[in-house]
Scaffold this motif. Structure first.
Motif, mmCIF file in Angstrom:
data_model
loop_
_atom_site.group_PDB
_atom_site.id
_atom_site.type_symbol
_atom_site.label_atom_id
_atom_site.label_comp_id
_atom_site.label_asym_id
_atom_site.label_seq_id
_atom_site.Cartn_x
_atom_site.Cartn_y
_atom_site.Cartn_z
ATOM 1 N N HIS A 1 0.872 -1.177 0.000
ATOM 2 C CA HIS A 1 0.000 0.000 0.000
ATOM 3 C C HIS A 1 0.901 1.216 0.000
ATOM 4 N N GLN B 1 -5.687 -7.394 6.356
ATOM 5 C CA GLN B 1 -5.189 -8.224 5.245
ATOM 6 C C GLN B 1 -4.065 -9.124 5.739
ATOM 7 N N ASN C 1 -1.185 -1.279 -4.307
ATOM 8 C CA ASN C 1 -2.430 -0.532 -4.090
ATOM 9 C C ASN C 1 -2.072 0.922 -3.763
ATOM 10 N N HIS D 1 -3.151 5.009 -3.181
ATOM 11 C CA HIS D 1 -4.273 5.701 -2.549
ATOM 12 C C HIS D 1 -4.255 7.180 -2.904
ATOM 13 N N THR E 1 -7.085 3.357 -5.192
ATOM 14 C CA THR E 1 -8.276 3.523 -4.359
ATOM 15 C C THR E 1 -8.520 5.021 -4.192
ATOM 16 N N THR F 1 -10.835 1.548 -7.368
ATOM 17 C CA THR F 1 -11.912 1.380 -6.385
ATOM 18 C C THR F 1 -12.231 2.729 -5.747
ATOM 19 N N ASN G 1 -15.744 1.244 2.977
ATOM 20 C CA ASN G 1 -14.724 1.147 4.025
ATOM 21 C C ASN G 1 -15.242 0.401 5.239
ATOM 22 N N CYS H 1 -12.344 -6.619 4.069
ATOM 23 C CA CYS H 1 -11.009 -6.717 3.466
ATOM 24 C C CYS H 1 -10.963 -7.815 2.401
ATOM 25 N N TYR I 1 -11.319 -6.481 -1.123
ATOM 26 C CA TYR I 1 -10.083 -5.975 -1.726
ATOM 27 C C TYR I 1 -9.291 -7.127 -2.338
ATOM 28 N N TYR J 1 -7.956 -7.709 -6.121
ATOM 29 C CA TYR J 1 -6.556 -7.982 -6.485
ATOM 30 C C TYR J 1 -6.491 -9.259 -7.322
#
Ligand code: GLC
Length: 473
Positions: A5, A30, A131, A133, A161, A210, A243, A459, A462, A466
């Protein structure tokens, strides 16, 4: 699966808004689900950095046009956050107190993105997925695809995201030379509305997009600060994933920032004790319903409605309610809010600034939480307040619409449609009436407290996303 991330914020290291809460929680869940998760953020001059131990795992130089900035990659030694945390230390650009708001933010976040990728390609293994953000990391998917030096990552899936599409990180083509060398045949990918638009680039180049709630994904097709048509184009690779919240951090039964812990079994008494403490601190009356606001005082959050709505609601109810505001942002709104203090002493108070501990006490000790947002991609505060038995009063927008249903429809909160003083006051009036009907009030509180908004459940969505892009490899 090995997941990276990359973000500008991560709670508790650096927090401006909800982005930090998400990046501080999702990776932990995760990791718990058996994946190997790393979080990469810039190394700001933060309390967390100064109070914890780090080891340097990589160093190099970021080249930004003719500038060279030395950088180190620091790993937090104990993985105490529940995942591996890496700070990209570029002293000249990030050894500062604030996360954003500097004139050289473009240079800062561009350097951060380049340094992160320089480090990642220097490692032996390539991650399964990266990922990103928000716009601060929006150029990464482009650089992975087209920059010569990152060729090794060409087949690594990236996902972006979007926590807030209003902010896009635009800059002029005069800074094009900051980017590592790439095939100029792809230069048009960088362009949106005559500038380089970091968020648009991320949306175009990421393998998946996303948003932080399903309803926000619908809304940005017609309202996205100029990116509407782009969102329509990438619909095929987009998904709205609501979320979650970190139910270990946000648990009224264990939260050590509260005056009194409580659960769904004894919430009436527990909430009252927290309310008394809060009212004591802010010179309010614990017998009257307490309406609170927590967040950034911006138009986006409906902050500009608060001074007028508060004044009107307090006068219409002859001071039979309390209002408490915690937040900072637009100085005009801050001043307007403070100017009400003299007129409504004993029923109204403000705390201009941010204080995490106080926020927890407010969630626990309030009866209602105001969220009159104009734009709310997800919103976490309504979920925190539900968990603490505080009834959210929200405008039906973005993720608020996905999570709060009006009590008139057997739901968990109070909803209105317009971001206007009139609508906010009408909802406050309904809340005042509800407050007098304790049986009904408690029934709604219980519905809220028993809703499952944990990341544990979310989670997995997500991971599914992926997996979809990994299959495309
Ligand atoms: C941004 C959005 C907010 C969202 C948060 C986390 O702060 O404004 O609605 O909940 O990001 O995704």
């Amino acid at each position: 699966m090995e997941i990276f991330h990359i973000s500008a914020e991560c709670y508790p290291v650096a927090k401006v808004g909800g982005l930090a809460d998400v990046v501080g929680a999702l990776p932990k869940y995760q990791n718990n689900a058996g994946h190997h998760v790393r979080v990469v953020i810039p190394c700001y001059d933060s309390k967390f950095k100064n109070e914890n131990e780090f080891e340097c795992v990589h160093w190099g130089h970021v080249k930004l046009g003719s500038f060279h900035f030395p950088f180190n990659v620091l790993k937090e030694k104990t993985d105490k956050l529940g995942f591996e945390l890496y700070l990209i230390e570029i002293p000249e650009l990030f050894d500062r107190k604030e996360v954003y708001g500097y004139q050289d933010d473009i240079e800062r976040f561009l350097s951060f993105q380049i340094a992160s990728l320089d480090w990642i390609i220097g490692r032996n293994e390539v991650p399964d997925v990266i990922n990103c953000h928000d716009h601060h990391t929006g150029l990464i998917p482009f650089m992975m695809l087209y920059c010569h030096k990152y060729k090794k990552l060409q087949n690594t899936p990236s996902m972006i995201t979007i926590h807030n599409g209003l902010y896009q990180g635009q800059f002029g083509f005069d800074k094009l030379h900051y980017l590592p060398e790439f095939d100029l045949a792809h230069v048009n990918v960088l362009e949106w509305d005559n500038s380089i638009n970091s968020l648009a680039v991320g949306i175009k180049c990421a393998w998946a997009v996303t948003t932080v709630s399903p309803n926000y994904l619908n809304e940005i097709n017609y309202s996205a600060n100029g990116l509407e048509s782009l969102f329509n184009l990438v619909r095929y690779k987009s998904r709205g994933i609501l979320n979650g919240i970190d139910i270990e951090v946000w648990d009224p039964a264990k939260d050590n920032m509260l005056e009194k812990n409580y659960s769904i079994k004894n919430f009436e008494k527990g909430k009252q004790e927290n309310k008394e403490k809060l009212c004591n601190l802010f010179n309010l009356d614990p017998r009257k319903p307490l309406f609170s606001f927590i967040g950034r005082l911006l138009e986006e959050k409906g902050g500009d409605l608060l001074p007028h709505a508060a004044a009107l609601a307090l006068s219409e109810n002859y001071n039979q309610i309390n209002i408490l505001i915690l937040g900072s942002g637009n100085p005009i709104i801050e001043n307007q809010l403070n100017s009400l203090l003299a007129d409504y002493k004993g029923n109204y108070n403000t705390f201009i600034g941010y204080n995490e501990e106080l926020a927890h006490l407010i969630y626990a000790g309030s009866d209602f939480l105001l969220m009159p947002s104009r734009v709310e991609p997800c919103g976490l505060n309504q979920m925190y307040s539900l968990r603490y038995g505080t009834i959210p009063i929200v405008r039906r927008t973005g993720g608020l619409k996905d999570t709060v249903i009006d009590f008139g429809d057997d739901g968990n909160g109070i909803c209105h449609d317009q971001a206007t003083v009139g609508d906010v006051c009408y909802s406050i009036q309904r809340a005042v009436d509800l407050y007098d009907d304790k049986k009904h009030l408690n029934k709604i509180r219980k519905i809220g407290m028993s809703t499952d908004h944990s990341w544990e459940r979310v989670c997995q969505e997500y991971i599914e996303m992926y997996n979809l892009i990994i299959k495309k490899k």
